[in-house]
Design an enzyme around this catalytic site. Structure first.
Site, short mmCIF file in Angstrom:
data_model
loop_
_atom_site.label_atom_id
_atom_site.label_comp_id
_atom_site.label_asym_id
_atom_site.label_seq_id
_atom_site.Cartn_x
_atom_site.Cartn_y
_atom_site.Cartn_z
N CYS A 120 0.55 -0.98 -0.09
CA CYS A 120 0.13 0.24 -0.09
C CYS A 120 0.74 1.44 0.01
O CYS A 120 2.34 1.48 0.38
CB CYS A 120 -1.52 -0.25 1.15
N CYS A 130 -4.02 6.65 -0.13
CA CYS A 130 -2.99 5.29 -0.12
C CYS A 130 -3.61 4.86 -1.88
O CYS A 130 -3.29 3.90 -2.74
CB CYS A 130 -4.28 4.17 -0.32
N LYS A 195 -12.31 -4.23 3.81
CA LYS A 195 -11.47 -3.21 4.62
C LYS A 195 -12.77 -2.08 4.54
O LYS A 195 -13.10 -1.53 3.56
CB LYS A 195 -9.96 -3.20 3.66
N ARG A 205 -2.83 4.96 12.62
CA ARG A 205 -2.22 6.08 11.99
C ARG A 205 -1.44 6.86 12.24
O ARG A 205 -0.01 7.51 12.23
CB ARG A 205 -3.14 6.84 11.44
N ARG A 217 -11.60 8.47 3.60
CA ARG A 217 -11.25 7.11 2.87
C ARG A 217 -12.40 6.12 2.21
O ARG A 217 -12.09 5.61 1.91
CB ARG A 217 -10.33 5.91 3.15
N GLU A 233 -17.44 -8.24 -2.30
CA GLU A 233 -15.88 -7.64 -2.67
C GLU A 233 -15.22 -9.33 -2.63
O GLU A 233 -14.06 -9.25 -3.07
CB GLU A 233 -15.31 -7.09 -0.73
N LYS A 248 -11.14 -7.05 7.80
CA LYS A 248 -10.56 -5.83 8.76
C LYS A 248 -11.49 -4.80 9.31
O LYS A 248 -11.78 -4.21 8.28
CB LYS A 248 -9.61 -5.23 8.00
N SER A 274 -6.05 -1.33 15.68
CA SER A 274 -5.04 -1.01 16.64
C SER A 274 -6.22 -0.89 17.69
O SER A 274 -5.25 -0.28 18.36
CB SER A 274 -4.46 0.39 15.46
N TYR A 313 -2.26 -7.58 17.04
CA TYR A 313 -0.69 -6.14 18.57
C TYR A 313 -0.58 -7.52 19.48
O TYR A 313 0.15 -7.46 20.32
CB TYR A 313 -0.84 -5.57 17.80
#
Ligand code: PBG
Length: 325
Positions: A120, A130, A195, A205, A217, A233, A248, A274, A313
């Site tokens: 990306c 992006c 997404k 970010r 976006r 999709e 996501k 995140s 994470y």
């Protein structure tokens, strides 16, 4: 049979029985650990909004990969946080760029770790979008041209999985064709198929320095209100040659993960993003939830919904908890 003849509590009476009838098994083999790669040597910069996570230089990324191997985590996904940015994000296809170098070093030192590369531009563009911006919006087809360059550069660096994440139309087919033409027909694609335009990417970010200079976006990432569209999709990406499809974020989209699981016969990945990580950490810090149990319950829920793979994470701490038993 009904109560009082049938009593579901019978099978919950002992730990051994509960273990025997447990439906979802969480294992570190499902985890993919995200790393943010910065310039320098021996560098580790803690990320304020992601407690416990740091941006790391290439040599430290190798150390992280080694730690993953020891914990039984099979894969890392790398994001570059370069100091060079421009309007189209050309640093993303620099063969000597941060993620390309980190990939080579990790594959040399820890070859058994699978290196996934996020294909990306938002970490590499001055505006944080992006792709190539034309008249205030990301231009689909101009971005595809550059996406092919990124994929080939990442393939040359030795990536094991290419993960295009920009939600451009036709992007999976484009990447597949470009990789095949460059002789990488055996390199699989993990498509960020569904997404969403989510607020839960906030801390990322900051971590990746990708806050957009203008706009939003929503012209390429999906509307959080849509479920059928996710199936569309995913089906498109599958028909264009995706080897793994992704949903996501994960937690606010467990229904989407479950539907996608029913719809395709490909492996399904989910990104425990995140903001989801940060919320759990913040509540645990205040003593409002039991951190360790919340981590395992969250990851188990994502698995139960139908994800085979989880980008998270929490990977290292969850692997350590699972080992402890
Ligand atoms: C896009 C990208 C994003 C994330 C990973 N890759 C999202 C975005 O900013 O649109 C977010 C991951 C996270 O929040 O953990 N290259």
């Amino acid at each position: 049979m009904q109560f009082p003849e049938y009593r579901p509590r019978r099978l919950r009476r002992t730990e051994s029985l509960r273990r025997m009838v447990r439906e979802t098994l969480l294992q570190p083999s499902a985890f993919i650990y995200p790393l943010f790669v910065i310039p320098g040597k021996g560098a580790r910069k803690p990320i304020g909004s992601l407690p416990g996570q740091s941006q790391v230089s290439v040599d430290e990324a190798v150390a992280e990969a080694q730690e993953c191997r020891e914990l039984g985590i099979p894969a890392v996904i790398l994001f570059g946080v370069p100091d060079k940015k421009d309007a189209v994000g050309s640093e993303a296809w620099n063969d000597d760029g941060l993620v390309q170098r980190a990939t080579r070093e990790i594959k040399r030192a820890v070859p058994e770790i699978t290196v996934v590369l996020d294909a990306c531009f938002d970490e590499y563009t001055t505006h944080g979008h992006c792709g190539v911006v034309v008249e205030g919006d990301v231009d689909n087809d101009a971005t595809l041209e550059n996406l092919g360059r990124v994929a080939v550069s990442q393939a040359r660096a030795g990536a094991d999985l290419i993960a295009p994440s920009g939600m451009m139309d036709g992007y999976v087919g484009w990447v597949r064709e470009t990789l095949d033409e460059a002789g990488f027909e055996n390199l699989p694609i993990l498509a960020y198929s569904a997404k969403y335009a989510s607020c839960f990417y906030g801390p990322f970010r900051e971590a990746a320095g990708t806050a957009s200079e203008f706009g939003h976006r929503k012209t390429y990432q999906m509307d959080p209100a849509n479920g059928h569209e996710a199936i569309r999709e995913v089906s498109l990406d599958a028909s264009e040659g995706a080897d793994i499809v992704m949903v996501k974020p994960a937690l606010a989209y467990l229904d989407v993960i479950a539907r996608v699981r029913d719809e395709v016969d490909l492996p399904v990945a989910a990104y425990n993003v995140s903001g989801e990580y940060a919320m759990l950490k913040a509540a645990a810090e205040r003593g409002w939830i039991d951190h360790d149990r919340a981590v395992l319950e969250t990851l188990t829920a994502i698995k139960r919904a139908g994800a085979d793979l989880i980008l998270t994470y929490h990977a290292k701490e969850a692997a350590a908890l699972l080992r402890k038993g």
